[in-house]
Write a protein that holds these residues in place. Structure first.
Motif, PDB file in Angstrom:
ATOM      1  N   ARG A   1      52.063   1.385 -57.196  1.00  0.00           N
ATOM      2  CA  ARG A   1      50.786   1.661 -57.857  1.00  0.00           C
ATOM      3  C   ARG A   1      50.121   2.894 -57.245  1.00  0.00           C
ATOM      4  NH1 ARG A   1      45.419  -0.175 -57.404  1.00  0.00           N
ATOM      5  NH2 ARG A   1      45.965  -1.272 -55.484  1.00  0.00           N
ATOM      6  N   GLU A   2      49.566   3.761 -58.082  1.00  0.00           N
ATOM      7  CA  GLU A   2      49.013   5.014 -57.599  1.00  0.00           C
ATOM      8  C   GLU A   2      47.494   4.997 -57.576  1.00  0.00           C
ATOM      9  OE1 GLU A   2      50.631   8.215 -59.806  1.00  0.00           O
ATOM     10  OE2 GLU A   2      52.693   7.850 -59.174  1.00  0.00           O
ATOM     11  N   GLY A   3      46.882   3.827 -57.606  1.00  0.00           N
ATOM     12  CA  GLY A   3      45.436   3.726 -57.564  1.00  0.00           C
ATOM     13  C   GLY A   3      44.889   4.137 -56.208  1.00  0.00           C
ATOM     14  N   PRO A   4      43.571   4.419 -56.126  1.00  0.00           N
ATOM     15  CA  PRO A   4      42.967   4.860 -54.871  1.00  0.00           C
ATOM     16  C   PRO A   4      42.937   3.746 -53.826  1.00  0.00           C
ATOM     17  CG  PRO A   4      41.277   4.467 -56.527  1.00  0.00           C
ATOM     18  CD  PRO A   4      42.595   4.340 -57.224  1.00  0.00           C
ATOM     19  N   MET A   5      43.031   4.149 -52.560  1.00  0.00           N
ATOM     20  CA  MET A   5      42.948   3.202 -51.455  1.00  0.00           C
ATOM     21  C   MET A   5      41.525   2.679 -51.357  1.00  0.00           C
ATOM     22  SD  MET A   5      44.902   1.866 -49.111  1.00  0.00           S
ATOM     23  CE  MET A   5      46.244   3.028 -48.870  1.00  0.00           C
ATOM     24  N   GLN A   6      41.386   1.367 -51.219  1.00  0.00           N
ATOM     25  CA  GLN A   6      40.073   0.747 -51.185  1.00  0.00           C
ATOM     26  C   GLN A   6      39.709   0.316 -49.758  1.00  0.00           C
ATOM     27  OE1 GLN A   6      38.043   0.393 -54.135  1.00  0.00           O
ATOM     28  NE2 GLN A   6      39.624   1.870 -54.693  1.00  0.00           N
ATOM     29  N   ALA A   7      38.386   0.266 -49.485  1.00  0.00           N
ATOM     30  CA  ALA A   7      37.843  -0.286 -48.238  1.00  0.00           C
ATOM     31  C   ALA A   7      38.459   0.344 -46.996  1.00  0.00           C
ATOM     32  CB  ALA A   7      38.015  -1.801 -48.213  1.00  0.00           C
ATOM     33  N   THR A   8      38.389   1.686 -46.929  1.00  0.00           N
ATOM     34  CA  THR A   8      38.820   2.356 -45.701  1.00  0.00           C
ATOM     35  C   THR A   8      37.979   1.867 -44.533  1.00  0.00           C
ATOM     36  OG1 THR A   8      39.458   4.305 -46.984  1.00  0.00           O
ATOM     37  CG2 THR A   8      39.191   4.599 -44.615  1.00  0.00           C
ATOM     38  N   PHE A   9      36.677   1.707 -44.776  1.00  0.00           N
ATOM     39  CA  PHE A   9      35.756   1.118 -43.804  1.00  0.00           C
ATOM     40  C   PHE A   9      34.961   0.022 -44.485  1.00  0.00           C
ATOM     41  CE2 PHE A   9      36.492   5.456 -42.289  1.00  0.00           C
ATOM     42  CZ  PHE A   9      36.883   5.204 -40.971  1.00  0.00           C
ATOM     43  N   LYS A  10      34.377  -0.852 -43.662  1.00  0.00           N
ATOM     44  CA  LYS A  10      33.650  -1.996 -44.205  1.00  0.00           C
ATOM     45  C   LYS A  10      32.314  -1.593 -44.823  1.00  0.00           C
ATOM     46  CE  LYS A  10      34.946  -5.550 -43.971  1.00  0.00           C
ATOM     47  NZ  LYS A  10      35.741  -6.337 -44.941  1.00  0.00           N
ATOM     48  N   GLY A  11      31.673  -0.537 -44.269  1.00  0.00           N
ATOM     49  CA  GLY A  11      30.365  -0.138 -44.768  1.00  0.00           C
ATOM     50  C   GLY A  11      30.209   1.369 -44.817  1.00  0.00           C
ATOM     51  N   THR A  12      28.990   1.813 -45.133  1.00  0.00           N
ATOM     52  CA  THR A  12      28.717   3.242 -45.233  1.00  0.00           C
ATOM     53  C   THR A  12      28.449   3.873 -43.877  1.00  0.00           C
ATOM     54  OG1 THR A  12      26.345   2.845 -45.582  1.00  0.00           O
ATOM     55  CG2 THR A  12      27.758   2.941 -47.538  1.00  0.00           C
ATOM     56  N   ARG A  13      28.309   3.070 -42.818  1.00  0.00           N
ATOM     57  CA  ARG A  13      28.141   3.570 -41.459  1.00  0.00           C
ATOM     58  C   ARG A  13      29.288   3.082 -40.588  1.00  0.00           C
ATOM     59  NH1 ARG A  13      24.463   4.978 -44.230  1.00  0.00           N
ATOM     60  NH2 ARG A  13      22.396   5.733 -43.593  1.00  0.00           N
ATOM     61  N   LEU A  14      29.780   3.973 -39.710  1.00  0.00           N
ATOM     62  CA  LEU A  14      30.770   3.563 -38.728  1.00  0.00           C
ATOM     63  C   LEU A  14      30.052   2.912 -37.549  1.00  0.00           C
ATOM     64  CD1 LEU A  14      33.714   3.420 -38.038  1.00  0.00           C
ATOM     65  CD2 LEU A  14      33.583   5.738 -37.119  1.00  0.00           C
ATOM     66  N   VAL A  15      29.167   3.646 -36.912  1.00  0.00           N
ATOM     67  CA  VAL A  15      28.191   3.094 -35.960  1.00  0.00           C
ATOM     68  C   VAL A  15      26.860   3.777 -36.267  1.00  0.00           C
ATOM     69  CG1 VAL A  15      27.570   2.664 -33.552  1.00  0.00           C
ATOM     70  CG2 VAL A  15      29.972   2.705 -34.211  1.00  0.00           C
TER      71      VAL A  15
ATOM     72  N   ARG B   1      41.493   8.385 -43.044  1.00  0.00           N
ATOM     73  CA  ARG B   1      42.762   7.825 -43.515  1.00  0.00           C
ATOM     74  C   ARG B   1      42.859   6.356 -43.111  1.00  0.00           C
ATOM     75  NH1 ARG B   1      47.797   8.640 -45.426  1.00  0.00           N
ATOM     76  NH2 ARG B   1      49.525   7.488 -44.486  1.00  0.00           N
ATOM     77  N   LYS B   2      43.229   5.531 -44.068  1.00  0.00           N
ATOM     78  CA  LYS B   2      43.499   4.118 -43.807  1.00  0.00           C
ATOM     79  C   LYS B   2      44.997   3.982 -43.556  1.00  0.00           C
ATOM     80  CE  LYS B   2      42.640  -0.518 -45.660  1.00  0.00           C
ATOM     81  NZ  LYS B   2      42.053  -1.293 -46.786  1.00  0.00           N
ATOM     82  N   PHE B   3      45.364   3.779 -42.278  1.00  0.00           N
ATOM     83  CA  PHE B   3      46.771   3.724 -41.910  1.00  0.00           C
ATOM     84  C   PHE B   3      47.397   2.368 -42.227  1.00  0.00           C
ATOM     85  CE2 PHE B   3      45.112   7.204 -39.417  1.00  0.00           C
ATOM     86  CZ  PHE B   3      46.146   8.122 -39.427  1.00  0.00           C
ATOM     87  N   SER B   4      46.583   1.320 -42.169  1.00  0.00           N
ATOM     88  CA  SER B   4      47.058  -0.031 -42.467  1.00  0.00           C
ATOM     89  C   SER B   4      45.846  -0.891 -42.785  1.00  0.00           C
ATOM     90  CB  SER B   4      47.826  -0.605 -41.268  1.00  0.00           C
ATOM     91  OG  SER B   4      46.953  -0.836 -40.181  1.00  0.00           O
ATOM     92  N   ASP B   5      46.071  -2.162 -43.071  1.00  0.00           N
ATOM     93  CA  ASP B   5      44.956  -3.062 -43.322  1.00  0.00           C
ATOM     94  C   ASP B   5      44.060  -3.209 -42.098  1.00  0.00           C
ATOM     95  OD1 ASP B   5      45.714  -3.519 -45.906  1.00  0.00           O
ATOM     96  OD2 ASP B   5      46.851  -5.345 -45.450  1.00  0.00           O
ATOM     97  N   ARG B   6      44.592  -2.880 -40.918  1.00  0.00           N
ATOM     98  CA  ARG B   6      43.830  -3.044 -39.680  1.00  0.00           C
ATOM     99  C   ARG B   6      43.191  -1.755 -39.177  1.00  0.00           C
ATOM    100  NH1 ARG B   6      44.263  -7.658 -36.674  1.00  0.00           N
ATOM    101  NH2 ARG B   6      45.739  -9.232 -37.402  1.00  0.00           N
TER     102      ARG B   6
END
Length: 286
Positions: free
Chosen positions: A27-41, A161-166
């Motif tokens: 599937r070529e859809g966009p990667m979702q939920a790279t981060f949980k929110g709009t702020r990292l810290v 970049r989201k390298f994995s689910d973790r």
């Protein structure tokens, strides 16, 4: 006969499952939920709100840990920011807020330039621009300052970049333009590079780290780089972030060019962010 039909049905279901898995893997859809929110810290992530999503954000920082027992190690003191962020569409977010530190109002725009895709672009890219207005009275009323001297502008390119689910990582080249500087030789334009990441510990919790490095210059000599560590906890529609940082300010104007705190001296501010999303209109599903 029944056994034959049962085995045939099971085999067909298994074939359909394999086909679905194969389709999902390509599937070529966009990667979702790279981060949980709009702020990292403290800093922004590449995430933008979905179309019609309204986010209410409460950010709170206590006083410095080294302030001692008299202030209960900073817990008697508080700096707070209240903010609203609205998704005009899936790519463009408009936000505004007000901080108690220097009685500062801020507004920003975030635009999702590109999405990471499994068979396409390897990173997500978001452009960020903000304006901060200091409304606190000048300490010396005799100074002949203009309204423009109250303004500070920030420009960032957020690349993640989201390298994995973790694991997700982000780099944030930044420029802060100040109309008023501390000294006659102070830098009007301050350049910095932010870097950070998120490591998912459980389904609802993650560990976050963030660092902003000031490029060499007078500002870097006079002030300190910001290091922040945090934990994200997702509870239904809320994201609860706990953190420790050497910066008391919660917008770029403060934690990039004018942070004086150091971890080694105990200039550590405990704090939290609480965000809640409200659906103003139905959001688009990928």
């Amino acid at each position: 006969m029944v056994a034959f039909c049962t085995s045939h049905t099971a085999a067909a279901q298994e074939d359909l499952l394999k086909l679905a898995e194969a389709q999902d893997s390509t599937r070529e859809g966009p990667m979702q939920a790279t981060f949980k929110g709009t702020r990292l810290v403290n800093g922004h992530t590449v995430e933008t709100n979905g179309a019609g999503a309204l986010l209410f954000l409460i950010s709170h920082r206590f006083g410095a840990l080294n302030s001692g027992a008299y202030t209960f190690w900073g817990l008697d003191q508080a700096t707070i920011r209240l903010g609203l962020e609205y998704g005009l569409n899936d790519r463009l977010t408009l936000g505004m807020g007000r901080s108690s530190l220097e009685k500062t109002y801020d507004g920003f725009l975030k635009y999702r330039v590109a999405y990471q895709k499994p068979a396409g672009l390897p990173v997500s890219v978001t452009a960020f621009a903000s304006t901060a207005l200091k409304s606190q009275n000048w300490l010396n009323a005799e100074n002949n300052y203009d309204f423009a001297h109250r303004l500070t502008y920030t420009y960032q390119v957020l690349i993640a970049r989201k390298f994995s689910d973790r694991l997700s990582l982000q780099v944030s080249p930044s420029m802060v333009h100040r109309n008023l500087v501390e000294t006659p030789t102070g830098e009007t334009n301050v350049l910095a590079v932010g870097a950070g990441g998120r490591f998912k510990v459980t389904k609802r919790t993650s560990f976050n780290a963030e660092y902003f490095y000031l490029l060499p210059g007078e500002t870097a000599d006079a002030f300190r780089n910001t290091l922040s560590l945090g934990v994200d906890i997702e509870t239904g529609g809320h994201v609860f972030q706990l953190m420790a940082t050497n910066a008391q300010g919660m917008i770029e104007k403060f934690f990039i060019p004018q942070n004086g705190g150091t971890w080694s001296n105990g200039d550590i501010y405990f704090g939290f962010n609480i965000s809640r999303v409200f659906g103003v209109k139905e959001q688009k599903k990928w």
